[in-house]
Design an enzyme around this catalytic site. Structure first.
Site, PDB file in Angstrom:
ATOM      1  N   CYS A  15       0.590  -1.327   0.043  1.00  0.00           N
ATOM      2  CA  CYS A  15       0.220  -0.025   0.157  1.00  0.00           C
ATOM      3  C   CYS A  15       1.034   1.327  -0.300  1.00  0.00           C
ATOM      4  CB  CYS A  15      -0.788  -0.169   1.640  1.00  0.00           C
ATOM      5  SG  CYS A  15      -2.423   1.340   0.999  1.00  0.00           S
ATOM      6  N   GLY A  68      -4.379  -4.248   1.060  1.00  0.00           N
ATOM      7  CA  GLY A  68      -3.651  -3.807   0.683  1.00  0.00           C
ATOM      8  C   GLY A  68      -3.992  -3.000  -0.300  1.00  0.00           C
ATOM      9  N   SER A 127     -12.140   5.249  -0.829  1.00  0.00           N
ATOM     10  CA  SER A 127     -11.794   5.686   0.949  1.00  0.00           C
ATOM     11  C   SER A 127     -12.223   7.155   1.736  1.00  0.00           C
ATOM     12  CB  SER A 127     -10.785   4.454   1.249  1.00  0.00           C
ATOM     13  OG  SER A 127     -10.816   3.244   1.214  1.00  0.00           O
ATOM     14  N   ARG A 139      -5.742   8.786   7.438  1.00  0.00           N
ATOM     15  CA  ARG A 139      -5.213   8.484   6.345  1.00  0.00           C
ATOM     16  C   ARG A 139      -4.243   9.803   5.135  1.00  0.00           C
ATOM     17  NH1 ARG A 139      -8.742   4.581   4.378  1.00  0.00           N
ATOM     18  NH2 ARG A 139      -7.872   4.215   2.965  1.00  0.00           N
ATOM     19  N   LEU A 200     -11.870  -2.115  13.729  1.00  0.00           N
ATOM     20  CA  LEU A 200     -11.458  -3.170  14.536  1.00  0.00           C
ATOM     21  C   LEU A 200      -9.981  -3.233  15.016  1.00  0.00           C
ATOM     22  CD1 LEU A 200     -12.404  -5.654  11.872  1.00  0.00           C
ATOM     23  CD2 LEU A 200     -13.788  -4.605  13.703  1.00  0.00           C
ATOM     24  N   ASP A 281     -11.522 -12.187   4.112  1.00  0.00           N
ATOM     25  CA  ASP A 281     -11.272 -11.189   4.078  1.00  0.00           C
ATOM     26  C   ASP A 281     -10.551 -10.374   5.418  1.00  0.00           C
ATOM     27  OD1 ASP A 281      -9.407  -9.091   2.565  1.00  0.00           O
ATOM     28  OD2 ASP A 281     -11.093  -7.467   3.363  1.00  0.00           O
ATOM     29  N   CYS A 335     -21.519 -10.695  12.967  1.00  0.00           N
ATOM     30  CA  CYS A 335     -19.825 -11.300  12.389  1.00  0.00           C
ATOM     31  C   CYS A 335     -19.432 -11.391  13.875  1.00  0.00           C
ATOM     32  CB  CYS A 335     -19.879 -10.430  11.047  1.00  0.00           C
ATOM     33  SG  CYS A 335     -17.678 -10.218  11.010  1.00  0.00           S
TER      34      CYS A 335
END
Length: 372
Positions: A15, A68, A127, A139, A200, A281, A335
């Protein structure tokens, strides 16, 4: 007729950003091989070959690309990918419907990318973590600089080229305290489709990350957001917020529109750059590897013991707190990877999803009737 969906990581964990909360950086550090590099042309052709073995007339297949940062493999990779898929459709004469999607941070996007996305009907996830203050806080590029101006330039390109896109926003604990600011941003920038992904905690973390969303943060954010969203809906201004859409769809049909929404995992077939394939994922880890798609087909992986074990893990709903919940049939534990961010807290005394539903279910049912 079936719909097969695969998620491909052509640049593995590579990334060009250094986001403060990156979950895939954490995932990759728990593997023997952190990055599989860029997918070669040979691997690309082999995985397409293997996927088409399992496709028949009338089937649908979605090729999704993620990282990535998937655009790091270059535009030529995607041009070759689409061309090879068209080659299969022509040579095999199978009447298969093909669709494409990609998740990107927007840093590499220029007019050539936009022309390609538009011509090949890619659905793009872009994003953006809300307003500049929040986005630039987390970011960051490799020089630790904020990327808000660059990603908004990409959004403008998408608008100009009429590329179909939605916005992916990572919902941190800090952002969850400001639902009004987030919603105002959506209105100001005319963002019509948005998905908030709970931030998370890392795997096997010893202390909670300051960015990780808590069930309490989840509930307070969505309760205010729902109020603002419904007000706009009543004015005739519909904004697609994925959680609300998913709940409304569940109420209308009794079916889940998102993996894990009813507690049961679904096989996602996540393909790393070397062809290694995993069921989710969130779990691209050595212990969950189902095989390599250059060597076995999707249908063969579907029968693997690894996948069976993953799909039938029912640890989510064993707690008394969940069993006694009046919304258990709308959740079944949810989930398992998100359980600490939006469901039950560590003390097993509070569930963010339960709190949200208890306050808003009646109004959600009204919305569901409206969309019948």
């Amino acid at each position: 007729m079936k719909h097969l969906s695969v998620l491909i990581k052509p640049a593995s964990s590579m990334c060009d950003l250094r986001c403060q909360y990156c979950f895939y950086h954490d995932v990759s550090t728990h593997r023997e091989v952190k990055s599989f590099g860029k997918m070669t042309h040979d691997v690309m052709e082999k995985i397409i070959d293997q996927i088409f073995i399992d496709l028949n007339d009338g089937d649908r297949v979605t090729f999704a690309f993620q990282g990535g940062e998937p655009t790091l493999v270059g535009l030529a990779y995607f041009e070759n990918f689409v061309a090879y898929v068209k080659h299969h459709l022509t040579c095999q004469k199978k009447k298969v419907t093909v669709s494409y999607s990609i998740q990107t941070n927007g840093m590499m996007i220029d007019e050539a990318w936009c022309s390609f996305f538009k011509a090949n009907e890619f659905l793009v996830g872009l994003s953006i973590d809300g307003p500049k203050t929040f986005h630039d806080e987390n970011r960051l590029d490799v020089k630790k600089l904020g990327t808000y101006k660059r990603v908004m330039k990409t959004k403008m390109l998408f608008d100009r080229y009429e590329v179909e896109y939605n916005v992916l926003c990572v919902l941190t604990q800090q952002m969850a305290r400001h639902p009004q600011k987030i919603f105002n941003f959506l209105l100001k920038e005319q963002i019509r489709y948005v998905q908030f992904i709970p931030c998370l905690d890392d795997f096997e973390c010893k202390s909670r990350s300051p960015f990780a969303l808590t069930p309490e943060g989840f509930a307070s954010f969505y309760q205010m957001l729902f109020k603002l969203w419904k007000q706009e809906l009543e004015r005739g201004n519909y904004i697609s917020i994925k959680l609300f859409d998913d709940i409304v769809y569940l109420l209308r049909t009794g079916q889940a529109a998102a993996c894990g929404m009813l507690g049961n995992c679904q096989a996602q077939y996540v393909i790393e750059a070397d062809g290694s394939t995993y069921p989710c994922d969130f779990y691209v880890l050595d212990d969950y590897k189902m095989g390599n798609l250059t060597e076995v087909t999707i249908s063969e992986m579907g029968k693997s013991a690894k996948l069976n074990e993953f799909l039938h893990d029912e640890t989510n709903i064993k707690s008394d707190f969940c069993q006694k919940c009046r919304f258990i049939k709308m959740c079944f534990g949810g989930c398992k990877r998100m359980k600490n961010s939006m469901y039950v807290n560590e003390a097993q005394t509070y569930c963010g999803y339960q709190s949200f539903l208890s306050k808003n279910l009646a109004q959600l049912q009204q919305v569901a009737m409206f969309f019948q």
